[in-house]
Scaffold this active site. Structure first.
Site, short mmCIF file in Angstrom:
data_model
loop_
_atom_site.label_atom_id
_atom_site.label_comp_id
_atom_site.label_asym_id
_atom_site.label_seq_id
_atom_site.Cartn_x
_atom_site.Cartn_y
_atom_site.Cartn_z
N HIS A 83 0.87 -1.21 0.00
CA HIS A 83 0.00 0.00 0.00
C HIS A 83 0.89 1.24 0.00
CE1 HIS A 83 -3.83 2.15 1.54
NE2 HIS A 83 -2.95 3.08 1.18
N LYS A 126 -9.27 -0.31 -6.25
CA LYS A 126 -9.35 0.31 -4.92
C LYS A 126 -10.70 0.99 -4.69
CE LYS A 126 -7.81 1.86 -0.99
NZ LYS A 126 -6.68 2.70 -0.65
#
Ligand code: NCD
Ligand code: ZN
Ligand code: ZN
Length: 347
Positions: free
Chosen positions: A17, A103
């Site tokens: 991330h 996402k």
């Protein structure tokens, strides 16, 4: 008492991330990540967001062009889910072989989330396509309702969004990003099926007192916001448990110094410079350095179905002082714990 170990050699880690931004900022921050990590899941919350495979591939080319010639690094691209992402876009993304996830930003939840999803019901066909082709959904797991306390937004998200979603789409791979609560750690630990979670270094090291220690400290403000100590402890327990569901995601998020030290400061902590040192500190404090390699270098690759890295990195127990700020193109970025002393150093 045993003498503490003085160095640790592990498989080169990946960052599952990361925010690289674009343009001059990207060129400044990229070498920090590439020095420590072989690969990173690159978040798509640019302005405008990366919503198509074509945009993701063009962004990937810009990243590779900005990489110093003597460094190796593989950006793993993502798409930004909107109310209108067509299912065909998921197939294009999958076929590219270079887009590894999609996402979910609930609209209004965090930095550059205005174009995010207003109602997950609108994404049903797209989520079904993801489930079908095995494209993971990465989730910023916070509700945005103004009547929900900011410290409760993640726990409420589990009940209102995560549980129904996973009941409807049991085969969808889901990563609960940057978890911050005991609720999320236990939810992921106990869940059946294809669910994992990333954990940042800052959520392992700090509780919410840090934001207010001796005055208001904007460089400790990120989203989801730091929580109370019991939650931090639950995150440490999860990260050091050895469970393959938990893996490293720095959420390193550069913002210009002036945008953080502001009447309405941006959310995000910059940790790309010293990520592995911070994680080593957290694992060391928990007496669990032997669990760092799985968390940082093995579990994430396994979850994404990618090969594990074959080269190694070494961390040495050696104190060094972090700079107060890092000059970048036309601004500077303040690293997390700026001016502080770290106990580990990557060599
Ligand atoms: N974590 C943050 O506080 N900020 C991130 C966005 C995000 O990951 O939510 C950013 O892009 O600045
Ligand atoms: Zn987020
Ligand atoms: Zn993030």
């Amino acid at each position: 008492m045993q003498t503490p170990i003085s160095s640790l050699t592990i498989t080169r880690p990946d960052d599952w991330h990361l925010h690289l931004r674009d343009g001059a900022t990207m060129a400044s921050v990229l070498p920090h990540t590439a020095r420590q990590f072989a690969r990173a899941i690159v978040m798509p919350n640019l302005k405008p967001p990366v919503t198509t495979t074509a945009q993701a591939l063009a962004y990937r080319e810009r990243i590779l062009a900005a990489l110093p010639r003597d460094m190796r690094f593989e950006p793993l691209m993502t798409l930004y889910l909107t109310d209108n992402t067509p299912p065909e876009e998921i197939r294009r993304a999958k076929d590219s072989g270079l887009v590894h996830a999609v996402k979910l930003y609930p609209a209004g939840a965090t930095t550059n989330s205005d174009a995010g999803v207003t109602d997950l019901g609108k994404c049903r066909r797209t989520l079904e396509a993801m489930q079908e082709v095995g494209m993971p959904l990465l989730v910023h797991g916070e509700v945005t309702d103004s009547d929900i306390d900011i410290f409760d937004r993640e726990a409420v998200f589990i009940d209102r969004v995560m549980i129904p979603l996973r009941r409807d789409m049991p085969e969808l791979k889901v990563v609960f990003e940057h978890i911050t609560t005991r609720d999320a750690a236990h939810y992921v630990r106990d869940a059946d099926g294809h669910v994992g979670a990333t954990i940042t270094a800052h959520h392992l090291l700090y509780n919410r007192n840090e934001i207010f220690r001796g005055g208001i400290r904007p460089h400790y403000y990120c989203l989801p916001v730091l929580k109370r100590e019991a939650h931090r402890q639950a995150l440490v327990e999860a990260a050091t448990s050895g469970s393959a569901k938990f893996f490293l995601g720095t959420d390193s998020a550069p913002h210009p110094k002036g945008a953080k030290e502001h009447a309405c400061g941006c959310a995000g902590c910059y940790t790309a410079l010293h990520a592995m040192e911070l994680y080593a500190q957290a694992f060391d404090a928990a007496g669990a350095l032997d669990k760092l390699e799985g968390f940082a270098s093995l579990h994430g690759a396994d979850f994404y179905g990618l090969s594990r890295n074959s080269d190694k990195i070494t961390l040495r127990r050696e104190s060094w002082e972090l700079p107060a700020e890092l000059p970048m193109a036309d601004t500077s970025v303040v690293p997390l714990d700026a001016g502080g002393t770290l106990a580990w150093k990557m060599i």
